[in-house]
Design a protein around this motif. Structure first.
Motif, PDB file in Angstrom:
ATOM      1  N   HIS A  62       0.758  -1.208   0.005  1.00 52.43           N
ATOM      2  CA  HIS A  62      -0.169   0.124  -0.079  1.00 52.43           C
ATOM      3  C   HIS A  62       0.778   1.307   0.014  1.00 52.43           C
ATOM      4  O   HIS A  62       1.255   1.428   0.957  1.00 52.43           O
ATOM      5  N   ILE A  63       1.043   1.717  -1.110  1.00 51.28           N
ATOM      6  CA  ILE A  63       2.159   2.968  -1.212  1.00 51.28           C
ATOM      7  C   ILE A  63       1.641   4.034  -2.361  1.00 51.28           C
ATOM      8  O   ILE A  63       0.825   3.639  -3.201  1.00 51.28           O
ATOM      9  N   GLY A  64       1.726   5.215  -1.886  1.00 47.64           N
ATOM     10  CA  GLY A  64       1.132   6.230  -2.509  1.00 47.64           C
ATOM     11  C   GLY A  64       1.616   7.525  -1.901  1.00 47.64           C
ATOM     12  O   GLY A  64       2.465   7.644  -0.957  1.00 47.64           O
ATOM     13  N   VAL A  65       0.781   8.598  -2.039  1.00 43.41           N
ATOM     14  CA  VAL A  65       0.952  10.154  -1.818  1.00 43.41           C
ATOM     15  C   VAL A  65      -0.019  10.276  -0.855  1.00 43.41           C
ATOM     16  O   VAL A  65      -1.284   9.994  -1.373  1.00 43.41           O
ATOM     17  N   GLN A  66       0.378  10.918   0.353  1.00 45.35           N
ATOM     18  CA  GLN A  66      -0.537  11.394   1.347  1.00 45.35           C
ATOM     19  C   GLN A  66       0.038  12.612   2.083  1.00 45.35           C
ATOM     20  O   GLN A  66       1.066  12.588   2.101  1.00 45.35           O
ATOM     21  N   PRO A  67      -1.011  13.240   2.738  1.00 49.41           N
ATOM     22  CA  PRO A  67      -0.389  14.195   3.473  1.00 49.41           C
ATOM     23  C   PRO A  67       0.585  13.624   4.831  1.00 49.41           C
ATOM     24  O   PRO A  67       0.459  12.721   5.423  1.00 49.41           O
ATOM     25  N   TYR A  68       1.669  14.389   4.993  1.00 52.38           N
ATOM     26  CA  TYR A  68       2.667  14.091   5.975  1.00 52.38           C
ATOM     27  C   TYR A  68       1.989  13.877   7.526  1.00 52.38           C
ATOM     28  O   TYR A  68       2.366  12.882   7.795  1.00 52.38           O
ATOM     29  N   VAL A  69       1.139  14.684   7.860  1.00 55.29           N
ATOM     30  CA  VAL A  69       0.374  14.619   8.923  1.00 55.29           C
ATOM     31  C   VAL A  69      -0.264  13.275   9.078  1.00 55.29           C
ATOM     32  O   VAL A  69      -0.472  12.917  10.219  1.00 55.29           O
ATOM     33  N   ASP A  70      -0.654  12.858   8.116  1.00 51.96           N
ATOM     34  CA  ASP A  70      -1.611  11.428   8.191  1.00 51.96           C
ATOM     35  C   ASP A  70      -0.584  10.469   8.197  1.00 51.96           C
ATOM     36  O   ASP A  70      -0.909   9.541   9.102  1.00 51.96           O
ATOM     37  N   TRP A  71       0.472  10.558   7.611  1.00 48.58           N
ATOM     38  CA  TRP A  71       1.523   9.295   7.563  1.00 48.58           C
ATOM     39  C   TRP A  71       2.083   9.397   9.222  1.00 48.58           C
ATOM     40  O   TRP A  71       2.268   8.146   9.556  1.00 48.58           O
ATOM     41  N   GLN A  72       2.074  10.430   9.588  1.00 48.63           N
ATOM     42  CA  GLN A  72       2.666  10.631  11.123  1.00 48.63           C
ATOM     43  C   GLN A  72       1.588   9.757  12.241  1.00 48.63           C
ATOM     44  O   GLN A  72       2.058   9.395  13.396  1.00 48.63           O
ATOM     45  N   GLN A  73       0.486   9.613  11.767  1.00 47.32           N
ATOM     46  CA  GLN A  73      -0.467   8.969  12.740  1.00 47.32           C
ATOM     47  C   GLN A  73      -0.891   7.777  12.364  1.00 47.32           C
ATOM     48  O   GLN A  73      -1.592   7.026  12.987  1.00 47.32           O
ATOM     49  N   VAL A  74      -0.378   7.079  11.281  1.00 42.45           N
ATOM     50  CA  VAL A  74      -0.655   5.788  10.805  1.00 42.45           C
ATOM     51  C   VAL A  74      -0.422   4.843  11.715  1.00 42.45           C
ATOM     52  O   VAL A  74      -1.302   3.722  11.859  1.00 42.45           O
ATOM     53  N   PHE A  75       0.678   4.806  12.520  1.00 48.27           N
ATOM     54  CA  PHE A  75       1.179   3.783  13.479  1.00 48.27           C
ATOM     55  C   PHE A  75       0.586   4.171  14.926  1.00 48.27           C
ATOM     56  O   PHE A  75       0.858   3.211  15.813  1.00 48.27           O
ATOM     57  N   ASP A  76      -0.242   4.996  15.052  1.00 41.24           N
ATOM     58  CA  ASP A  76      -0.765   5.043  16.469  1.00 41.24           C
ATOM     59  C   ASP A  76      -1.453   4.075  16.945  1.00 41.24           C
ATOM     60  O   ASP A  76      -1.227   3.674  18.092  1.00 41.24           O
ATOM     61  N   PRO A  77      -2.327   3.120  16.059  1.00 44.33           N
ATOM     62  CA  PRO A  77      -2.869   1.953  16.749  1.00 44.33           C
ATOM     63  C   PRO A  77      -1.891   1.015  17.265  1.00 44.33           C
ATOM     64  O   PRO A  77      -2.409   0.070  17.973  1.00 44.33           O
ATOM     65  N   LEU A  78      -0.605   0.972  16.951  1.00 49.95           N
ATOM     66  CA  LEU A  78       0.267   0.089  17.506  1.00 49.95           C
ATOM     67  C   LEU A  78       0.453   0.402  18.727  1.00 49.95           C
ATOM     68  O   LEU A  78       1.175  -0.115  19.784  1.00 49.95           O
ATOM     69  N   LEU A  79       0.220   1.677  19.452  1.00 45.54           N
ATOM     70  CA  LEU A  79       0.775   2.177  20.582  1.00 45.54           C
ATOM     71  C   LEU A  79      -0.289   3.064  21.524  1.00 45.54           C
ATOM     72  O   LEU A  79      -0.245   3.983  22.078  1.00 45.54           O
ATOM     73  N   THR A  80      -1.497   2.380  21.231  1.00 42.82           N
ATOM     74  CA  THR A  80      -2.601   2.924  22.198  1.00 42.82           C
ATOM     75  C   THR A  80      -2.404   2.716  23.759  1.00 42.82           C
ATOM     76  O   THR A  80      -1.600   2.004  23.914  1.00 42.82           O
ATOM     77  N   PRO A  81      -2.710   3.700  24.512  1.00 38.51           N
ATOM     78  CA  PRO A  81      -2.721   3.758  25.791  1.00 38.51           C
ATOM     79  C   PRO A  81      -3.202   2.313  26.469  1.00 38.51           C
ATOM     80  O   PRO A  81      -4.070   1.801  26.126  1.00 38.51           O
ATOM     81  N   SER A  82      -2.705   2.179  27.722  1.00 34.79           N
ATOM     82  CA  SER A  82      -3.368   1.238  28.740  1.00 34.79           C
ATOM     83  C   SER A  82      -2.749  -0.216  28.846  1.00 34.79           C
ATOM     84  O   SER A  82      -2.931  -1.061  29.625  1.00 34.79           O
TER      85      SER A  82
END
Length: 512
Positions: free
Chosen positions: A298-318
């Protein structure tokens, strides 16, 4: 609270413009919680600061009543330094002001800001500073420990873009640290952690980025791990600075571009970001596709701010988290074999081994220029063990420690202090290398009574003790009662390529 009277806390509250939270207050449990679910500490009082003056008042209160304290920025530090037991938690998370000067390419950031806050403000002007890859991380702790991410090969470590900082030191003075003002303190803040004071504002250099970048994932079967990781190791030695490629070994989450029968299988992932012209980037990425027969990409062009949040589900709190980390100059065949061996036996579905590629601009700064000195590190490996219940603690932690021990002989000098856990105090001097003694000397100058007694980064426990050697000084309290510092809070403180929406498509990434 050490038998403090209501008169004392009432006087503190009267002079405090922020909010004081007591254990009986309904918001107490929510405010004291931090990212790592293994940390369950209960401060006697939480001071939610709204300004630098509130921080000064809080330190005055600590000194007056001889209290243990901690400092919270984003609350994301793996060791849980942001919260103490039975003392005062100085909470900076409400100090979130950001000012961007697009003409001068400068960003001014308070210590409660997360990466998402800073990215959004800077990207409104097409600018960015190299930060981490999880948007909920605090800017403060990340910066004070060094900081690296997708843009680091092109623009350096986060601290390489730090131009100045407003700092409250142990005696209550508010200082500015930069190359021209208090340059020795500025040297220590750039990678030395939160052992010298509380930073209440950072000044960063900003760089033109995006706002769209070429990025994405290529997912290979684990059976091809030896070939894929070996090619990854050789490719990353010569790739251009604009390109960054990280390797992740884990079990496949239900990514929408993967066939259902792949979900739950062991995989090798190449995560890619190109901080330049997307058409040029596609030429380089084509070589990565030839590393094996991929399950999908899954490769393409997207806003940098979105790419910066893509892996957040790996690091959810608790969830419960434990890390072990090494720096490497090269990825040797023996190391690759060991990575594959342990990746084949991950102790939980959420565990992963990732190898982040840095190098490039990060290696072009003199190691003596600032406290962060690991300029020979071209790769940082983090063994991220993540699970849900205390019953799994012993097994998961033992696996990580064993893997760490097996790979130690391949490691280069130094260590990334933001990845050090609370049981790694003995690695402090090794982590800082040639910077260590200078950090000890700075500790003597800016915190001679050891107010910011540290349990981890910067001078850390060993460094804090070293600066007091030979002096008459009261004995240290237990570490539990003396969580006076915290590295996490730091101191306290586009083209013909497809446009894809990763934030939606990859939201499930990291689910078991």
């Amino acid at each position: 609270m050490n038998q403090l009277s209501h008169t004392a806390t009432d006087a503190y509250q009267a002079a405090f413009a922020g909010t004081l939270v007591f254990p009986e207050d309904p918001q107490y449990n929510e405010v004291r919680q931090i990212w790592n679910g293994m940390i369950d500490r209960r401060p006697s009082l939480i001071a939610r600061c709204g300004s630098a003056d509130d921080v000064v008042r809080s330190l005055d209160f600590v000194r007056q009543h001889d209290l243990p304290f901690s400092i919270r920025g984003g609350g994301h530090n793996i060791a849980g330094n942001a919260v103490c037991d039975g003392g005062l938690m100085i909470d900076l998370s409400l100090m979130k002001d950001i000012s961007i000067d697009p003409e001068q390419r400068r960003g001014y950031v308070e210590p409660g800001c997360t990466l998402a806050d800073f990215d959004a403000a800077a990207q409104a002007h097409g600018l960015a500073t190299p930060l981490g890859i999880n948007s909920t991380t605090g800017v403060a702790g990340l910066t004070l420990g060094g900081g690296f991410g997708w843009l680091s090969r092109k623009f350096g470590m986060t601290v390489d873009s730090l131009l100045g900082a407003d700092v409250i030191v142990a005696d209550g003075r508010q200082l500015h640290a930069s190359e021209s003002e208090n340059p020795d303190l500025f040297w220590g803040l750039r990678g030395g952690g939160g052992n010298f004071g509380i930073v209440t504002r950072f000044e960063f250099r900003l760089h033109p980025v995006g706002p769209d970048v070429l990025c994405g994932l290529i997912v290979f079967p684990f059976e091809q791990a030896k070939s894929v990781i070996t090619q990854f190791a050789r490719f990353t030695e010569t790739m251009p600075d604009e390109l960054n490629v990280w390797m992740v070994a884990r079990k496949a989450p239900p990514l929408p571009f993967l066939a259902e029968e792949v979900h739950g299988k062991k995989i090798v992932v190449l995560a890619i970001c190109y901080a330049g012209d997307p058409d040029e980037g596609m030429k380089h990425i084509e070589a990565l596709r030839q590393f094996g027969s991929a399950y999908g990409e899954h490769i393409g062009v997207q806003p940098y701010v979105d790419w910066q949040q893509v892996f957040d589900p790996l690091l959810t709190p608790s969830s419960r988290n434990y890390w072990k980390s090494h720096n490497f100059s090269t990825l040797d065949d023996g190391l690759i074999d060991t990575v594959i061996e342990y990746a084949s036996a991950l102790p939980s579905p959420q565990c992963e081994i990732f190898v982040a590629t840095i190098g490039g601009e990060t290696g072009r700064t003199n190691p003596d220029a600032m406290a962060y000195s690991s300029r020979d590190a071209n790769y940082v490996m983090n063994v991220h063990v993540r699970w849900e219940t205390p019953d799994e603690d012993a097994r998961c932690i033992a696996w990580a420690r064993e893997f760490f021990d097996r790979t130690q002989s391949f490691a280069s000098g130094g260590a990334y202090v933001n990845f050090l856990t609370s049981d790694e105090a003995e690695r402090t001097a090794f982590a800082y290398g040639t910077s260590y003694q200078r950090l000890v000397d700075l500790k003597r100058k800016f915190d001679p009574t050891n107010l910011f007694a540290s349990t981890k980064t910067s001078a850390q426990r060993d460094c804090s003790r070293a600066h007091l050697k030979g002096r008459s000084h009261p004995p240290f309290r237990s570490l539990t009662a003396r969580h006076r510092h915290l590295s996490e809070t730091l101191l306290a403180g586009t083209s013909d390529t497809p446009n894809l929406q990763f934030a939606t498509d990859l939201h499930c990434f990291g689910r078991p």
